[in-house]
Each structure stands twice: as structure tokens, then as C-alpha cells.
Design a protein around this motif. Sequence first.
Motif, PDB file in Angstrom:
ATOM      1  N   PHE A  51       0.830  -1.194   0.000  1.00 61.01           N
ATOM      2  CA  PHE A  51       0.000   0.000   0.000  1.00 61.01           C
ATOM      3  C   PHE A  51       0.871   1.252   0.000  1.00 61.01           C
ATOM      4  N   GLY A  52       1.949   1.241   0.766  1.00 61.85           N
ATOM      5  CA  GLY A  52       2.879   2.369   0.778  1.00 61.85           C
ATOM      6  C   GLY A  52       3.456   2.625  -0.600  1.00 61.85           C
ATOM      7  N   ALA A  57       3.344   5.847  -5.713  1.00 62.11           N
ATOM      8  CA  ALA A  57       3.183   5.850  -7.165  1.00 62.11           C
ATOM      9  C   ALA A  57       2.034   6.747  -7.619  1.00 62.11           C
ATOM     10  N   ASP A  58       1.122   7.073  -6.723  1.00 65.62           N
ATOM     11  CA  ASP A  58      -0.066   7.839  -7.110  1.00 65.62           C
ATOM     12  C   ASP A  58      -0.394   8.917  -6.076  1.00 65.62           C
ATOM     13  N   LEU A  59       0.590   9.740  -5.740  1.00 63.41           N
ATOM     14  CA  LEU A  59       0.410  10.774  -4.713  1.00 63.41           C
ATOM     15  C   LEU A  59      -0.694  11.765  -5.057  1.00 63.41           C
ATOM     16  N   SER A  60      -0.827  12.120  -6.317  1.00 66.63           N
ATOM     17  CA  SER A  60      -1.831  13.117  -6.696  1.00 66.63           C
ATOM     18  C   SER A  60      -3.252  12.619  -6.435  1.00 66.63           C
ATOM     19  N   VAL A  65       1.970  15.024  -0.967  1.00 64.63           N
ATOM     20  CA  VAL A  65       3.320  15.169  -1.520  1.00 64.63           C
ATOM     21  C   VAL A  65       4.297  14.564  -0.516  1.00 64.63           C
ATOM     22  N   PHE A  66       5.344  13.966  -1.055  1.00 66.67           N
ATOM     23  CA  PHE A  66       6.390  13.386  -0.213  1.00 66.67           C
ATOM     24  C   PHE A  66       7.199  14.513   0.415  1.00 66.67           C
ATOM     25  N   VAL A  67       7.502  14.375   1.727  1.00 66.12           N
ATOM     26  CA  VAL A  67       8.280  15.392   2.432  1.00 66.12           C
ATOM     27  C   VAL A  67       9.678  14.879   2.741  1.00 66.12           C
ATOM     28  N   ARG A  68       9.751  13.731   3.397  1.00 65.82           N
ATOM     29  CA  ARG A  68      11.038  13.203   3.835  1.00 65.82           C
ATOM     30  C   ARG A  68      10.851  11.770   4.313  1.00 65.82           C
TER      31      ARG A  68
END
Length: 81
Positions: A51-52, A57-60, A65-68
Motif C-alpha cells: 500500500f505504501g 506511485a499515485d500521490l496526486s 506530496v512526499f516530504v522526507r
Amino acid sequence: MNDMQTSAWDKVSEALKVNAAKLLPGQERKIRAIIGETLWEPLQHKNRKLFGKHVRADLSYYGLVFVRLAGTIAVYKKSCV
């Protein structure tokens, strides 16, 4: 994935989309914290990992959004777009 895990995956996916929209601007969270323990716990370990990868792969789709990285766990925040 068996039917029970598929159902849990769908619930987790929907909860992530809804709860991500509720995040305050600039607020950073791990996926598990955004979803909540009660929905996250039924997923098997391997399905949590999958799932992660699906989320990355489909953040939008989830409005994230990825931070860190916090160790090996990704941290996200609400997308401003």
C-alpha cells in the motif's frame, strides 16, 4: 491478496483520501497516522508495504506530496495544488 485484505485495502485507501484532504497546510504525517490505527491494523504487513508503494506511485490521487523519510518510513503532507 484475499477478499478480506482487498476489503481492508479499499477501506484504507478511501480513509487516506478523505483524511489527507483534512490535513492542515504544512502538517506532516505518516500514512499510518493519516489513516488511523483501527483501519490500518487489519492489513497484513506485506500489504502495508504494498500500500505504501501504491501511495508513492499515485500521490496526486490522494492529494499528498512526499516530504522526507523518518528512518525507512515516508512522511507526507497535503498537496497545495
